[in-house]
Design a protein around this motif. Structure first.
Motif, PDB file in Angstrom:
ATOM      1  N   GLU A  74       0.838  -1.203   0.000  1.00 48.66           N
ATOM      2  CA  GLU A  74       0.000   0.000   0.000  1.00 48.66           C
ATOM      3  C   GLU A  74       0.879   1.262   0.000  1.00 48.66           C
ATOM      4  O   GLU A  74       0.575   2.238  -0.691  1.00 48.66           O
ATOM      5  CB  GLU A  74      -0.899   0.018   1.243  1.00 48.66           C
ATOM      6  CG  GLU A  74      -2.050  -0.977   1.192  1.00 48.66           C
ATOM      7  CD  GLU A  74      -2.724  -1.188   2.544  1.00 48.66           C
ATOM      8  OE1 GLU A  74      -3.818  -1.752   2.558  1.00 48.66           O
ATOM      9  OE2 GLU A  74      -2.153  -0.810   3.593  1.00 48.66           O
ATOM     10  N   LYS A  78       0.644   3.859  -3.075  1.00 43.60           N
ATOM     11  CA  LYS A  78       0.153   5.212  -2.784  1.00 43.60           C
ATOM     12  C   LYS A  78       1.140   6.271  -3.296  1.00 43.60           C
ATOM     13  O   LYS A  78       0.742   7.284  -3.863  1.00 43.60           O
ATOM     14  CB  LYS A  78       0.042   5.371  -1.257  1.00 43.60           C
ATOM     15  CG  LYS A  78      -1.341   5.714  -0.735  1.00 43.60           C
ATOM     16  CD  LYS A  78      -1.306   5.568   0.788  1.00 43.60           C
ATOM     17  CE  LYS A  78      -2.179   6.473   1.555  1.00 43.60           C
ATOM     18  NZ  LYS A  78      -3.480   6.790   1.156  1.00 43.60           N
ATOM     19  N   TYR A 156       1.528  11.309   2.887  1.00 43.85           N
ATOM     20  CA  TYR A 156       0.505  10.494   3.555  1.00 43.85           C
ATOM     21  C   TYR A 156       0.921  10.027   4.944  1.00 43.85           C
ATOM     22  O   TYR A 156       0.118   9.467   5.686  1.00 43.85           O
ATOM     23  CB  TYR A 156       0.080   9.303   2.693  1.00 43.85           C
ATOM     24  CG  TYR A 156       1.179   8.307   2.326  1.00 43.85           C
ATOM     25  CD1 TYR A 156       1.847   7.539   3.281  1.00 43.85           C
ATOM     26  CD2 TYR A 156       1.532   8.097   0.991  1.00 43.85           C
ATOM     27  CE1 TYR A 156       2.826   6.621   2.944  1.00 43.85           C
ATOM     28  CE2 TYR A 156       2.516   7.183   0.633  1.00 43.85           C
ATOM     29  CZ  TYR A 156       3.158   6.443   1.619  1.00 43.85           C
ATOM     30  OH  TYR A 156       4.126   5.544   1.277  1.00 43.85           O
TER      31      TYR A 156
END
Ligand code: B12
Ligand code: SF4
Ligand code: SF4
Length: 303
Positions: A74, A78, A156
């Protein structure tokens, strides 16, 4: 080194190439020196480990830490605006441990309430060096056409807070555990073969690297309290009463640092000073203390 020479070295022995790249950066980067004590190296030779990016433990972290904790797949997807399933079949995580130099550890051993200037500078400038190492590895890999990301440097990356205190969506210590570099402890610190006084970091990539074997599946195996209850040294070292036989209270630890150490930011000219008294003058400071117990043949008592 020319790119073509680097590519050849990487393809011949990828693990050795990455290990040497990390070690060389630690050895030679001027950022691994304290600005006000240029003769003082911040970190000693690093430890390096690799994890399979799809190791099942990364999914378990969604229960152990929080559902928001990212898997390597992930984290890489991302960063590249891709779907996790569209990334190559094999991903790797490179994790490193930067042991804190003896001079800094020794200075903090003498303290009972606040960290020394050397320790605070290691927290502040040491993390800047750690970021430079993250960027260095990402650049090295991407210029050879591999995907690579240092999740803590991504927009993030987050640190949230729940009733048990702060937690992030990319915990460097949990990554280091997955890469076989050590275990957790009563004080929460991560105990490696070079001890607990260190900082750590990681990069995710689609370069295929051999996963480092995990030394057992007990996440507390290197801490003497959990081995045979023979140690509680970190409890006594903590001026904030944040460590008990039940473990480390992150809320209390943060509160102690906020209320009692905040004034040092100005005095030491840093943005964060840390504390870390629980990481020095303890049996796990610069070695794995459980190794000696295992060597001496003493059987751990049940806890
Ligand atoms: C938020 C944070 C803090 C918070 C909370 C710390 C914490 N324990 O999480 C506060 C402000 C209190 C803090 C303090 C300090 N921090 Co801090 N902090 C972080 C940060 C940004 C995120 C940590 C995080 O996400 N935690 C997630 C939670 C869930 O972790 P946890 O509660 O420890 O997890 C427990 C459970 O998961 C449990 N567990 C339960 N079941 C199972 C099962 C399995 C299989 C496993 C594996 C684990 C497990 O094990 C863990 C330990 O008990 C990281 C940087 C990063 N991105 O990782 C640095 C980091 C953790 N901090 C670090 C340091 C050095 C410090 C200080 C020493 C300050 C200083 N520099 O002087 C103190 C030490 C406090 C202590 N006794 O640990 C280092 C750790 C190095 C080390 N030796 O362990 C890190 C990794 C920074 C770095 N890049 O090196 N920190
Ligand atoms: S000081 Fe002792 S009890 Fe505390 S973390 Fe280190 S080995 Fe474990
Ligand atoms: S637990 Fe927190 S307050 Fe206590 S010694 Fe460690 S870093 Fe300092």
């Amino acid at each position: 080194m020319e790119i073509s020479t680097k590519m050849k070295a990487l393809k011949t022995a990828p693990a050795r190439f990455i290990e040497e790249a990390v070690k060389e950066f630690v050895r030679t980067s001027p950022l691994n020196r304290l600005p006000f004590n240029p003769d003082c190296t911040i970190f000693d030779e690093p430890l390096i480990g690799f994890a399979d990016g799809d190791d099942a433990i990364f999914t378990e972290y969604k229960n152990i830490i929080a559902p928001t904790h990212l898997t390597p797949r992930e984290a890489l997807a991302k960063a590249y605006g891709e779907e996790p399933a569209d990334l190559p079949e094999h991903l790797s995580v490179i994790s490193w441990i930067l042991p804190i130099a003896a001079r800094t550890r020794e200075s903090n051993r003498r303290e009972t309430r606040i960290p020394t200037r050397l320790w605070a500078h290691t927290r502040w400038y040491g993390e800047k060096f750690n970021d430079a190492l993250r960027n260095h590895l990402v650049q090295l890999l991407t210029e050879m056409d591999y995907r690579a990301v240092a999740p803590v440097l991504q927009p993030y990356f987050r640190v949230d807070t729940n009733s048990r205190g702060p937690y992030s969506n990319w915990s460097e210590r949990h990554i280091a555990y997955a890469a076989g570099l050590g275990t957790f402890s009563l004080s929460d610190g991560f105990i490696t073969e070079r001890g607990i006084a260190h900082r750590c970091g990681s990069v995710v990539t689609d370069l295929v690297l051999p996963a480092t074997a995990k030394k057992g599946d007990n996440p507390y195996a290197n801490c003497l309290f959990y081995v045979n209850r023979s140690c509680r040294a970190c409890i006594a070292r903590c001026p904030g009463e944040a460590i008990t036989e039940k473990g480390h209270d992150k809320v209390q630890c943060s509160k102690y640092q906020r209320e009692n150490i905040g004034y040092l930011l100005k005095e030491y000219e840093v943005g964060v000073a840390g504390c870390g008294l629980c990481q020095v003058k303890v049996p796990c400071e610069f070695t794995n203390p459980a190794k000696k117990v295992k060597k001496s043949g003493k059987q751990p008592q049940s806890v």
